[in-house]
Write an enzyme that holds these catalytic residues in place. Structure first.
Site, mmCIF file in Angstrom:
data_model
loop_
_atom_site.group_PDB
_atom_site.id
_atom_site.type_symbol
_atom_site.label_atom_id
_atom_site.label_comp_id
_atom_site.label_asym_id
_atom_site.label_seq_id
_atom_site.Cartn_x
_atom_site.Cartn_y
_atom_site.Cartn_z
ATOM 1 N N TYR A 50 48.001 -13.864 -104.964
ATOM 2 C CA TYR A 50 49.449 -14.075 -105.144
ATOM 3 C C TYR A 50 50.211 -13.860 -103.836
ATOM 4 N N ILE B 264 47.950 0.952 -133.856
ATOM 5 C CA ILE B 264 48.587 2.276 -133.697
ATOM 6 C C ILE B 264 49.993 2.291 -134.314
ATOM 7 N N PRO C 263 56.334 -13.013 -110.289
ATOM 8 C CA PRO C 263 57.755 -12.662 -110.201
ATOM 9 C C PRO C 263 57.936 -11.136 -110.199
ATOM 10 N N LYS D 237 55.859 1.117 -120.604
ATOM 11 C CA LYS D 237 55.109 2.353 -120.408
ATOM 12 C C LYS D 237 56.056 3.515 -120.068
ATOM 13 N N TYR E 78 55.992 -4.731 -118.471
ATOM 14 C CA TYR E 78 54.882 -3.807 -118.783
ATOM 15 C C TYR E 78 55.260 -2.383 -118.391
ATOM 16 N N SER E 79 55.673 -2.196 -117.134
ATOM 17 C CA SER E 79 55.946 -0.820 -116.694
ATOM 18 C C SER E 79 57.179 -0.247 -117.392
ATOM 19 N N ASP F 293 41.132 0.993 -132.669
ATOM 20 C CA ASP F 293 41.453 -0.104 -131.740
ATOM 21 C C ASP F 293 41.714 -1.363 -132.560
ATOM 22 N N THR G 170 50.833 5.298 -116.422
ATOM 23 C CA THR G 170 50.462 4.548 -115.219
ATOM 24 C C THR G 170 51.410 4.864 -114.059
ATOM 25 N N ASP G 171 50.901 4.684 -112.849
ATOM 26 C CA ASP G 171 51.764 4.875 -111.670
ATOM 27 C C ASP G 171 52.851 3.795 -111.588
ATOM 28 N N GLU G 172 52.657 2.696 -112.350
ATOM 29 C CA GLU G 172 53.638 1.600 -112.255
ATOM 30 C C GLU G 172 55.017 2.003 -112.772
ATOM 31 N N ASN H 262 45.527 2.012 -109.877
ATOM 32 C CA ASN H 262 44.655 0.912 -110.347
ATOM 33 C C ASN H 262 43.201 1.339 -110.497
HETATM 34 P P1 NAD Z 1 42.835 -2.729 -121.832
HETATM 35 O O1 NAD Z 1 43.839 -3.822 -121.984
HETATM 36 O O2 NAD Z 1 41.515 -3.032 -121.241
HETATM 37 O O3 NAD Z 1 42.563 -2.063 -123.263
HETATM 38 C C1 NAD Z 1 43.579 -1.815 -124.179
HETATM 39 C C2 NAD Z 1 42.935 -1.578 -125.541
HETATM 40 O O4 NAD Z 1 43.982 -1.285 -126.484
HETATM 41 C C3 NAD Z 1 42.192 -2.804 -126.077
HETATM 42 O O5 NAD Z 1 40.929 -2.420 -126.580
HETATM 43 C C4 NAD Z 1 43.074 -3.308 -127.206
HETATM 44 O O6 NAD Z 1 42.347 -3.946 -128.257
HETATM 45 C C5 NAD Z 1 43.747 -2.024 -127.676
HETATM 46 N N1 NAD Z 1 45.033 -2.248 -128.335
HETATM 47 C C6 NAD Z 1 46.042 -3.056 -127.920
HETATM 48 N N2 NAD Z 1 47.055 -3.018 -128.795
HETATM 49 C C7 NAD Z 1 46.694 -2.136 -129.774
HETATM 50 C C8 NAD Z 1 47.334 -1.638 -130.941
HETATM 51 N N3 NAD Z 1 48.552 -2.049 -131.290
HETATM 52 N N4 NAD Z 1 46.689 -0.738 -131.700
HETATM 53 C C9 NAD Z 1 45.423 -0.316 -131.377
HETATM 54 N N5 NAD Z 1 44.769 -0.762 -130.289
HETATM 55 C C10 NAD Z 1 45.401 -1.649 -129.495
HETATM 56 O O7 NAD Z 1 43.578 -1.587 -121.033
HETATM 57 P P2 NAD Z 1 42.971 -0.496 -120.044
HETATM 58 O O8 NAD Z 1 42.949 -1.054 -118.671
HETATM 59 O O9 NAD Z 1 41.751 0.090 -120.639
HETATM 60 O O10 NAD Z 1 44.150 0.582 -120.076
HETATM 61 C C11 NAD Z 1 44.136 1.666 -121.009
HETATM 62 C C12 NAD Z 1 45.390 2.492 -120.799
HETATM 63 O O11 NAD Z 1 45.416 2.977 -119.453
HETATM 64 C C13 NAD Z 1 46.683 1.719 -120.990
HETATM 65 O O12 NAD Z 1 47.592 2.550 -121.663
HETATM 66 C C14 NAD Z 1 47.156 1.418 -119.572
HETATM 67 O O13 NAD Z 1 48.553 1.334 -119.525
HETATM 68 C C15 NAD Z 1 46.644 2.630 -118.826
HETATM 69 N N6 NAD Z 1 46.334 2.453 -117.393
HETATM 70 C C16 NAD Z 1 45.519 1.424 -116.982
HETATM 71 C C17 NAD Z 1 45.183 1.319 -115.628
HETATM 72 C C18 NAD Z 1 44.280 0.232 -115.124
HETATM 73 O O14 NAD Z 1 44.153 0.078 -113.910
HETATM 74 N N7 NAD Z 1 43.621 -0.552 -115.961
HETATM 75 C C19 NAD Z 1 45.687 2.260 -114.710
HETATM 76 C C20 NAD Z 1 46.522 3.282 -115.166
HETATM 77 C C21 NAD Z 1 46.820 3.375 -116.514
HETATM 78 O O1 DAU Z 2 48.643 0.682 -111.157
HETATM 79 C C1 DAU Z 2 48.102 0.788 -112.441
HETATM 80 C C2 DAU Z 2 48.140 -0.559 -113.119
HETATM 81 O O2 DAU Z 2 47.160 -1.376 -112.489
HETATM 82 C C3 DAU Z 2 47.880 -0.472 -114.636
HETATM 83 O O3 DAU Z 2 48.907 0.258 -115.232
HETATM 84 C C4 DAU Z 2 47.803 -1.879 -115.244
HETATM 85 O O4 DAU Z 2 47.464 -1.788 -116.614
HETATM 86 C C5 DAU Z 2 46.744 -2.667 -114.509
HETATM 87 O O5 DAU Z 2 46.706 -3.995 -115.006
HETATM 88 C C6 DAU Z 2 47.009 -2.681 -113.002
HETATM 89 O O6 DAU Z 2 48.181 -3.480 -112.696
HETATM 90 P P1 DAU Z 2 48.222 -4.510 -111.458
HETATM 91 O O7 DAU Z 2 49.243 -5.538 -111.739
HETATM 92 O O8 DAU Z 2 48.302 -3.785 -110.171
HETATM 93 O O9 DAU Z 2 46.713 -5.111 -111.598
HETATM 94 P P2 DAU Z 2 46.152 -6.604 -111.467
HETATM 95 O O10 DAU Z 2 44.662 -6.493 -111.491
HETATM 96 O O11 DAU Z 2 46.796 -7.549 -112.412
HETATM 97 O O12 DAU Z 2 46.597 -7.012 -109.991
HETATM 98 C C7 DAU Z 2 46.210 -6.269 -108.847
HETATM 99 C C8 DAU Z 2 46.902 -6.889 -107.647
HETATM 100 O O13 DAU Z 2 46.335 -8.194 -107.421
HETATM 101 C C9 DAU Z 2 48.382 -7.122 -107.843
HETATM 102 O O14 DAU Z 2 49.064 -6.934 -106.601
HETATM 103 C C10 DAU Z 2 48.489 -8.580 -108.257
HETATM 104 C C11 DAU Z 2 47.347 -9.211 -107.505
HETATM 105 N N1 DAU Z 2 46.726 -10.379 -108.180
HETATM 106 C C12 DAU Z 2 46.339 -10.261 -109.468
HETATM 107 C C13 DAU Z 2 45.751 -11.315 -110.124
HETATM 108 C C14 DAU Z 2 45.340 -11.190 -111.575
HETATM 109 C C15 DAU Z 2 46.498 -11.553 -107.456
HETATM 110 O O15 DAU Z 2 46.834 -11.645 -106.265
HETATM 111 N N2 DAU Z 2 45.910 -12.597 -108.102
HETATM 112 C C16 DAU Z 2 45.524 -12.528 -109.413
HETATM 113 O O16 DAU Z 2 44.995 -13.539 -109.957
#
Ligand code: NAD
Ligand code: DAU
Length: 338
Positions: A209, A61, A276, A156, A152-153, A34, A126-128, A181
């Protein structure tokens, strides 16, 4: 498979995954790579740092030499790639790092996986990547057309295409998971749920938002981790597996639920400028993983969200430290010295 390179293991989902494996799978060695960006937090793995089955390495990575060295030194036989830039809002203001880490970083792992005959490569996607659902009846299935809407999406989705191409062209054994999510312990408080909990605890307003009627399909993080493990062990090579909890909530419903659990007034809700290109609705059809790999979520949304709030209440210090970055210097010194 015994020696698994887990990337991004200091992030939200990676931390939960590593804890699960170290607890339940004593025969597995985890090599945790990491970069420790703002989102990575070794404080979350404090107890696991001394575990003889867990080796932490700070690095990127995208660093070819480092990946080659790790694969050889630790006899890595499989890779689970969690590492990513994961926040949609950041990808809108600074997309370049998303391409570097999510696309080029993944490509670097794939290239070395082929070079060193890695047996299995799991890409945590991710589903995104499917874009946004407009029709209230529709669900994302594994054959839904990919239509990413945010930088982002898009990054991915691009990584998923490279994974597929490496399976097709080089015969690498790959599997891809696409989850909805996540929520639960150890999530960085930039994401909606920990951000709102943190704000509620500090009597600050909750930024919703736009009209707050966007829908997300929420899954408890530990259930995502158990699904990843099932796919890693038994998923069909080249397969894609959607993961979701059938818990569709509007953002407004979600925020109101958190306020209710914490007994705070709805007047804390503040409508702010919309993101946006904000995706309207995500919803997963998890039929494939449920029926072919016998996976089920272990908690309902109501149980999971209560557990989550309780965890943040019991770990206010963690929340304060990650918000302020207080732990960062400690670990930076520890790993910079090596
Ligand atoms: P996160 O942002 O909490 O963690 C990401 C980790 O990756 C961090 O520890 C960061 O230090 C590390 N990292 C970033 N760039 C790096 C690099 N270049 N080399 C090595 N390490 C690096 O993210 P998360 O929410 O734990 O998500 C993990 C994975 O799951 C991601 O690939 C994300 O797309 C996917 N995902 C997340 C969600 C969600 O809801 N959080 C849902 C579906 C899929
Ligand atoms: O669906 C999987 C994805 O879920 C992952 O791939 C992403 O890594 C993860 O960040 C998450 O994406 P979202 O954009 O859906 O998550 P976030 O928590 O940023 O936002 C959830 C919802 O809430 C989204 O509709 C935006 C809204 N939001 C978010 C923030 C941060 C607000 O309304 N206010 C906020 O301040």
């Amino acid at each position: 498979m015994k020696n698994i390179l887990v990337t991004g293991g200091a992030g939200f989902i990676g931390v939960n995954f590593i804890k699960m494996i170290l607890e339940k799978e004593p025969g597995i060695r985890i090599i945790n790579l990491d970069l420790l960006t703002y989102a990575g937090n070794l404080e979350s793995l404090k107890q696991e740092l001394d575990n003889p089955n867990h080796f932490f390495i700070q690095g990127n990575i995208g660093d070819t030499e480092l990946i080659e060295k790790i694969i050889q030194e630790y006899s890595v036989d499989s890779i689970i790639n969690f590492a990513a830039e994961s926040h949609v809002d950041r990808s809108i203001s600074d997309p370049d790092i998303f391409v570097k880490t999510n696309v080029l970083g993944t490509l670097n792992l794939l290239r070395n996986a082929v070079k060193y005959n890695v047996k299995r490569f799991l890409q945590v996607s991710t589903d995104e990547v499917y874009g946004s659902l407009e029709d209230s009846e529709e669900l994302f299935t594994e054959i839904t057309t990919i239509k990413p809407n945010s930088p982002y999406s898009a990054s991915k989705a691009s990584a998923d295409h490279f994974v597929r191409a490496y399976q097709h062209t080089f015969g690498l054994d790959t599997v891809i998971t696409r989850c909805s999510n996540n929520y639960g312990p150890y999530q960085f408080p930039e994401k909606m749920i920990p951000l709102c909990i943190n704000n509620i605890l500090n009597d600050k307003s909750l930024p919703v938002y736009g009209d707050g009627l966007q829908i997300r399909d929420w899954l408890y993080v530990k259930d995502h981790c158990s699904a990843i493990w099932k796919v890693f062990k038994n998923g069909v090579s080249g397969g894609i597996y959607n993961i979701g909890g059938c818990n569709e909530k509007t953002n407004l419903e979600l925020v109101k639920t958190l306020l209710k659990i914490l007994d705070k007034p709805e007047s804390l809700i503040t409508f702010v400028k919309d993101r946006p290109g904000h995706d309207r609705r995500y919803a997963i059809d998890a039929y494939k993983i449920m029926n072919t790999l016998d996976w089920r979520p272990s908690v309902t949304f109501e149980q999971g969200i209560k557990k989550t709030v309780e965890w943040y209440l019991c770990n206010k210090k963690w929340l304060e430290d990650v918000t302020s970055g207080a732990y960062r210097n400690y670990y930076k010194e520890m790993y910079d010295g090596r």
